[in-house]
Scaffold this motif. Structure first.
Motif, PDB file in Angstrom:
ATOM      1  N   HIS A  40     -17.521  -1.334   4.086  1.00 18.08           N
ATOM      2  CA  HIS A  40     -17.149  -0.011   4.612  1.00 18.08           C
ATOM      3  C   HIS A  40     -17.953   0.362   5.855  1.00 18.08           C
ATOM      4  O   HIS A  40     -18.268   1.540   6.069  1.00 18.08           O
ATOM      5  CB  HIS A  40     -17.348   1.083   3.539  1.00 18.08           C
ATOM      6  CG  HIS A  40     -16.619   0.820   2.268  1.00 18.08           C
ATOM      7  ND1 HIS A  40     -15.274   0.539   2.201  1.00 18.08           N
ATOM      8  CD2 HIS A  40     -17.059   0.819   0.981  1.00 18.08           C
ATOM      9  CE1 HIS A  40     -14.923   0.365   0.931  1.00 18.08           C
ATOM     10  NE2 HIS A  40     -15.976   0.516   0.173  1.00 18.08           N
ATOM     11  N   SER A  60      -9.621   1.976  -5.588  1.00 24.14           N
ATOM     12  CA  SER A  60     -10.111   0.673  -5.145  1.00 24.14           C
ATOM     13  C   SER A  60     -11.388   0.344  -5.904  1.00 24.14           C
ATOM     14  O   SER A  60     -12.414   1.007  -5.736  1.00 24.14           O
ATOM     15  CB  SER A  60     -10.382   0.684  -3.642  1.00 24.14           C
ATOM     16  OG  SER A  60     -10.979  -0.533  -3.238  1.00 24.14           O
ATOM     17  N   THR A  68      -3.412  -7.786   3.714  1.00 21.37           N
ATOM     18  CA  THR A  68      -4.627  -6.995   3.517  1.00 21.37           C
ATOM     19  C   THR A  68      -4.917  -6.742   2.047  1.00 21.37           C
ATOM     20  O   THR A  68      -6.059  -6.897   1.591  1.00 21.37           O
ATOM     21  CB  THR A  68      -4.508  -5.650   4.252  1.00 21.37           C
ATOM     22  OG1 THR A  68      -4.352  -5.883   5.646  1.00 21.37           O
ATOM     23  CG2 THR A  68      -5.747  -4.785   4.021  1.00 21.37           C
ATOM     24  N   SER A  97      -9.677   3.932   2.601  1.00 23.07           N
ATOM     25  CA  SER A  97     -10.005   2.517   2.707  1.00 23.07           C
ATOM     26  C   SER A  97     -10.115   1.897   1.307  1.00 23.07           C
ATOM     27  O   SER A  97      -9.877   2.554   0.285  1.00 23.07           O
ATOM     28  CB  SER A  97     -11.274   2.264   3.524  1.00 23.07           C
ATOM     29  OG  SER A  97     -11.282   0.922   3.988  1.00 23.07           O
ATOM     30  N   LEU A  98     -10.479   0.629   1.282  1.00 18.02           N
ATOM     31  CA  LEU A  98     -10.482  -0.141   0.029  1.00 18.02           C
ATOM     32  C   LEU A  98     -11.190  -1.459   0.263  1.00 18.02           C
ATOM     33  O   LEU A  98     -11.522  -1.831   1.383  1.00 18.02           O
ATOM     34  CB  LEU A  98      -9.040  -0.400  -0.435  1.00 18.02           C
ATOM     35  CG  LEU A  98      -8.165  -1.179   0.563  1.00 18.02           C
ATOM     36  CD1 LEU A  98      -7.950  -2.611   0.115  1.00 18.02           C
ATOM     37  CD2 LEU A  98      -6.830  -0.489   0.745  1.00 18.02           C
ATOM     38  N   GLY A  99     -11.425  -2.178  -0.823  1.00 17.44           N
ATOM     39  CA  GLY A  99     -11.893  -3.548  -0.723  1.00 17.44           C
ATOM     40  C   GLY A  99     -13.362  -3.738  -0.434  1.00 17.44           C
ATOM     41  O   GLY A  99     -13.798  -4.851  -0.153  1.00 17.44           O
ATOM     42  N   THR A 154     -11.152  -4.364   8.051  1.00 12.92           N
ATOM     43  CA  THR A 154     -11.953  -3.226   7.608  1.00 12.92           C
ATOM     44  C   THR A 154     -12.135  -3.260   6.101  1.00 12.92           C
ATOM     45  O   THR A 154     -13.129  -2.729   5.581  1.00 12.92           O
ATOM     46  CB  THR A 154     -11.244  -1.918   8.003  1.00 12.92           C
ATOM     47  OG1 THR A 154     -10.858  -2.000   9.380  1.00 12.92           O
ATOM     48  CG2 THR A 154     -12.096  -0.704   7.760  1.00 12.92           C
ATOM     49  N   LYS A 155     -11.194  -3.883   5.402  1.00 18.00           N
ATOM     50  CA  LYS A 155     -11.146  -3.843   3.946  1.00 18.00           C
ATOM     51  C   LYS A 155     -11.955  -4.993   3.335  1.00 18.00           C
ATOM     52  O   LYS A 155     -13.162  -5.060   3.506  1.00 18.00           O
ATOM     53  CB  LYS A 155      -9.688  -3.857   3.488  1.00 18.00           C
ATOM     54  CG  LYS A 155      -8.764  -2.898   4.256  1.00 18.00           C
ATOM     55  CD  LYS A 155      -9.179  -1.448   4.175  1.00 18.00           C
ATOM     56  CE  LYS A 155      -8.134  -0.478   4.681  1.00 18.00           C
ATOM     57  NZ  LYS A 155      -7.768  -0.557   6.097  1.00 18.00           N
ATOM     58  N   TYR A 156     -11.306  -5.901   2.620  1.00 16.62           N
ATOM     59  CA  TYR A 156     -12.033  -6.961   1.910  1.00 16.62           C
ATOM     60  C   TYR A 156     -12.877  -7.837   2.831  1.00 16.62           C
ATOM     61  O   TYR A 156     -13.983  -8.246   2.468  1.00 16.62           O
ATOM     62  CB  TYR A 156     -11.049  -7.885   1.190  1.00 16.62           C
ATOM     63  CG  TYR A 156     -10.267  -7.275   0.080  1.00 16.62           C
ATOM     64  CD1 TYR A 156     -10.891  -6.796  -1.067  1.00 16.62           C
ATOM     65  CD2 TYR A 156      -8.879  -7.201   0.163  1.00 16.62           C
ATOM     66  CE1 TYR A 156     -10.144  -6.252  -2.106  1.00 16.62           C
ATOM     67  CE2 TYR A 156      -8.129  -6.660  -0.867  1.00 16.62           C
ATOM     68  CZ  TYR A 156      -8.767  -6.185  -1.998  1.00 16.62           C
ATOM     69  OH  TYR A 156      -8.021  -5.653  -3.022  1.00 16.62           O
ATOM     70  N   SER A 174      -5.947 -10.364   0.260  1.00 20.70           N
ATOM     71  CA  SER A 174      -7.034 -11.160   0.824  1.00 20.70           C
ATOM     72  C   SER A 174      -6.635 -12.638   0.788  1.00 20.70           C
ATOM     73  O   SER A 174      -5.840 -13.061  -0.064  1.00 20.70           O
ATOM     74  CB  SER A 174      -8.375 -10.972   0.089  1.00 20.70           C
ATOM     75  OG  SER A 174      -8.483 -11.859  -1.008  1.00 20.70           O
ATOM     76  N   SER A 197      -6.095  -5.994   7.866  1.00 27.13           N
ATOM     77  CA  SER A 197      -7.101  -5.014   8.228  1.00 27.13           C
ATOM     78  C   SER A 197      -8.413  -5.577   7.699  1.00 27.13           C
ATOM     79  O   SER A 197      -8.686  -5.540   6.494  1.00 27.13           O
ATOM     80  CB  SER A 197      -6.816  -3.648   7.596  1.00 27.13           C
ATOM     81  OG  SER A 197      -7.920  -2.793   7.799  1.00 27.13           O
ATOM     82  N   ASN A 246       0.852  -1.189   0.000  1.00 26.48           N
ATOM     83  CA  ASN A 246       0.000   0.000   0.000  1.00 26.48           C
ATOM     84  C   ASN A 246       0.890   1.243   0.000  1.00 26.48           C
ATOM     85  O   ASN A 246       1.703   1.398   0.909  1.00 26.48           O
ATOM     86  CB  ASN A 246      -0.862  -0.029   1.257  1.00 26.48           C
ATOM     87  CG  ASN A 246      -1.812   1.138   1.380  1.00 26.48           C
ATOM     88  OD1 ASN A 246      -1.934   1.961   0.493  1.00 26.48           O
ATOM     89  ND2 ASN A 246      -2.486   1.213   2.510  1.00 26.48           N
TER      90      ASN A 246
END
Length: 393
Positions: free
Chosen positions: A215, A373, A186, A336-338, A208-210, A189, A206, A159
């Motif tokens: 989100h 993303s 992260t 963020s992303l995924g 939080t992502k995928y 995945s 994380s 990243n």
């Protein structure tokens, strides 16, 4: 433990089957309680003395945590897992558990910005030396080894520049010297990449992502052996990076659709990356799935898909890049992303608040860089959105 021949689409639905049987519900229950009762002093002593007990105190564990752990361990191929309240909670807890004053750590020149700050600023405060190396050439890791090297931290793809690290090569020489390897997975995945298959000791995410995918949560996961998990858990309970039962439940729900989301995301991102390469307004495109990527061969060797994130440089300056990102209509300007929606950021705007000028230079972040993303929107709509936004530069 599910049958090792079962595919990941089935794993995410059935790896927590014993809890389904216990609860008797199709959808999982949410155990929104801070503490659990014991029937007698003997049972209480057993609960209090059992590491990672799921029915004692939620800072130690929770039944919803246990369900997430069972799925994540299966997805990453590890013995067990831990959950935390954020990806950085997972990374910081892991590092602080496995190194001590006098140890030496090898890291990459390119990491997520908060990981970089831990390496540059936090670990030295506790007497841990860190050497950062350019990860594109794996020999740099081996040349940095010292007698007191305890741990190597890798992140691949990185990243935000999407440089790829050769996991197998790093692990091979690390094992020769008895060095632990921690991998931030992260950006890939567990659907696209399983570092444990190459011998990595600890995999962090994380979530939080995928893994969460919508989100709507902040969470982290640590996948490892039972032995290392108990060591990390001991630090985890002291630091208190606790995942709430509700966020654990949302993470569990997100995991159910992870394989099917990743299939669409991988397809969309590769098609968009190829499209961007053909546009005259784009200077460079960085995506591991492109043959033009410098480490495409390594990416193909260790990845089954290449993920949501595309990095590209606009033919323009800082202001032009900001205008492009602000002009996107379907794609949201957000970190963020995924997740299911596409997100884009002007990378220099995001990172300059956390990193100093020298750290930005080391991380390889130019002023005209965009991190995109890709979500689940129709690919033709995403292409059209990019084209209309490019008119702003």
């Amino acid at each position: 433990m599910v049958d090792k021949n079962i595919n990941k689409e089935t794993v995410v639905l059935h790896a927590d089957g014993e809890w389904k049987q216990k609860e008797g519900t199709v959808a999982p229950a949410i155990y929104y309680t801070a503490t659990f009762s014991a029937n007698d002093p003997t049972e209480f002593a057993e609960m209090a003395g059992t590491p990672r007990h799921g029915n004692y105190y939620t800072r130690y564990g929770n039944p919803v945590h246990d369900r997430v752990i069972s799925i994540m361990a299966e997805l990453e191929g590890t013995e067990t897992a831990l959950v935390s309240s954020s990806g950085m909670g997972a990374i910081a807890t892991t590092l602080l558990s496995l190194v001590s004053a006098g140890d030496h750590v090898i890291a990459q020149t390119r990491h997520y910005m908060s990981t970089t700050k831990i390496m540059d600023e936090m670990l030295p405060r506790f007497g841990v030396e860190t050497t950062v190396v350019e990860q594109a050439d794996v020999k740099n890791f081996e040349e940095a080894i010292r007698p007191n090297t305890k741990l190597i931290m890798i992140e691949t793809p990185v990243n935000p520049t999407l440089v790829v690290t050769d996991i197998e090569a790093v692990v091979e020489f690390a094992k020769k010297h008895g060095i632990l390897v921690v991998a931030d997975n992260t950006f890939a995945s567990p659907i696209n990449q399983r570092p444990h298959d190459f011998g990595v000791d600890v995999i962090v995410h994380s979530a939080t992502k995928y893994l969460g995918g919508h989100h709507d949560i902040t969470a982290g996961v640590i996948c490892t052996s039972n032995e290392l998990a108990e060591k990390i858990w001991d630090t985890h309970t002291s630091l208190g990076s606790v995942l709430s039962p509700m966020d654990a439940w949302l993470l569990l729900r997100g995991l159910r659709t992870l394989p099917v989301r990743m299939e669409r995301i991988n397809e969309n991102a590769l098609r968009l990356a190829k499209f961007l390469e053909q546009l005259p307004q784009i200077e460079n495109v960085y995506y591991p799935g492109l043959e033009s990527h410098p480490q495409h061969g390594i990416a193909k060797k260790q990845m089954k898909g290449f993920g949501a994130v595309i990095a590209f440089a606009i033919k323009g300056d800082y202001a032009a890049t900001q205008r492009f990102v602000s002009s996107l209509k379907l794609t949201t300007n957000a970190v963020s992303l995924g997740g299911v929606e596409s997100l884009a950021v002007h990378t220099a705007s995001m990172w300059e608040g956390a990193l100093n000028e020298e750290q930005m230079k080391t991380a390889g972040i130019p002023v005209n860089f965009v991190r995109f993303s890709v979500g689940l929107e129709h690919i033709e709509d995403l292409k059209a959105d990019v084209l209309q936004a490019l008119k702003s530069i």
